[in-house]
Design an enzyme around this catalytic site. Sequence first.
Site, PDB file in Angstrom:
ATOM      1  CB  SER A 102      -0.928   0.099   1.259  1.00 63.11           C
ATOM      2  OG  SER A 102      -2.101  -0.872   0.959  1.00 63.11           O
ATOM      3  CB  ALA A 166      -5.194 -15.808  -3.443  1.00 62.92           C
ATOM      4  CE1 TYR A 205      -4.713   2.200   3.816  1.00 64.52           C
ATOM      5  CE2 TYR A 205      -5.475   0.150   2.937  1.00 64.52           C
ATOM      6  CZ  TYR A 205      -4.603   1.310   2.995  1.00 64.52           C
ATOM      7  OH  TYR A 205      -3.192   0.995   2.130  1.00 64.52           O
ATOM      8  CB  SER A 206     -11.748   1.049   0.778  1.00 67.15           C
ATOM      9  OG  SER A 206     -12.008   0.187  -0.214  1.00 67.15           O
ATOM     10  CG  ASN A 207      -6.343  -2.102  -1.137  1.00 69.10           C
ATOM     11  OD1 ASN A 207      -5.720  -1.273  -0.660  1.00 69.10           O
ATOM     12  ND2 ASN A 207      -6.373  -3.403  -0.717  1.00 69.10           N
ATOM     13  N   GLY A 350       2.587  -0.820   4.349  1.00 68.02           N
ATOM     14  CA  GLY A 350       2.078  -1.589   3.218  1.00 68.02           C
ATOM     15  C   GLY A 350       2.331  -3.096   3.404  1.00 68.02           C
TER      16      GLY A 350
END
Length: 400
Positions: A102, A166, A205-207, A350
Amino acid sequence: MSVVFAGRTAARWRDVVAAATVAAVLATTVAPAAGSAAPPTPDHRSTVTVLQEGLDELHGLGVSGTQGLVRDADRVTVARSGVADLDTGAPMPVDGYFRIGSTTKTFVSVVVLQLVGEGRIRLDDPIERWLPGVVAGTGNDGRYVSVRQLLQHTSGLYDPTGDLAALRSADEFLAHRFDHYTEAQQVATAMRHAPLFAAGTGWSYSNTNYLLAGMLVERVTGHRWDTEVRSRILLPLRLTHTFYPGDQPTLPLPHANGYRQFAPGGPMVDTTVFNPTVTASAGGLVSTPTDLARFWQAVGRGQLLRPAQQTELHRTVLADGFQGIRAGIRYGLGIMWIPNRCGGSWAHVGSMPGMSTLAAVSPDGRRSTVLYLATELADPGPAVAVIQRQMTLLDDLICG
């Protein structure tokens, strides 16, 4: 330049702390909140001693291998501890490649802010203006989500990371580690979930936010996000060891193998070989401690942004999900503010499977630090101890 040498994402940090319910424990070790901080306590040990001792302690807590680098103006201090390969016992490289996870978000945010400075987009533009119909369905509406809210994680959009097969188990990792993803696919997965809150009313928090930011860069410039990162940041700063590998699942040499413990009490699984398109603009870059430290110095010195956009970069809100890690952590536009005994530092964390990074810079841009760990632990006690030690080591290295 003089050199001294001695022998998943931020969400994963948050989740480890929550699972272990260690807020009370951490409260005894973190810095006081702003306004009540005690005077800084000077540490008269040399930087190389502090760095080496910290890395050795992290290795002792169960991390297979660690690398660290401190850049103070042009003086560089490096250290390593542990092994690069649990099977062969090969030593950690001095300046090896690793997946920065991240920390990629800071690069992408800088590109978006450069586009803002050029008048090509505005921070308060709704994402619907640029990506019509992408943020839609299940209560999601791109008309009410701004570019600023994406960069600051105040959009409320669901993070699809939790849906990835995964990451659920070792067997599923091995079955799905070569899967290819596009940013649009990942965003579409997120759109099947309702937002966590109305945009601008909370922090999570969000990708998804940075997958959309990568798509935004491509829509505005006509080039993929990683092409713009290369032309706008990597080439000007001569960061020749930082790149986006796309579908390439292996790392260049030298590198350490990454190991992930998928469940408490479970074995360490070698997760080095992995397709990084799963995170792309939210976490797909590869770098080295040397390159990453130079990037953070440039960010801290304001070399990459015009003054108005540098100010926007540093406009922060309380990072609600990180308060159990350290009281007072805040989030700007792709950058974190971590308080410490000498004030604080700008930083980002990250992780990718088996690899985690903590990179930071002092407010004046003089002193940058990169810590890289080649293991992700699931046992709550050791995992929390690792986070605690990283944070105290960061304080010691930034404060000097």
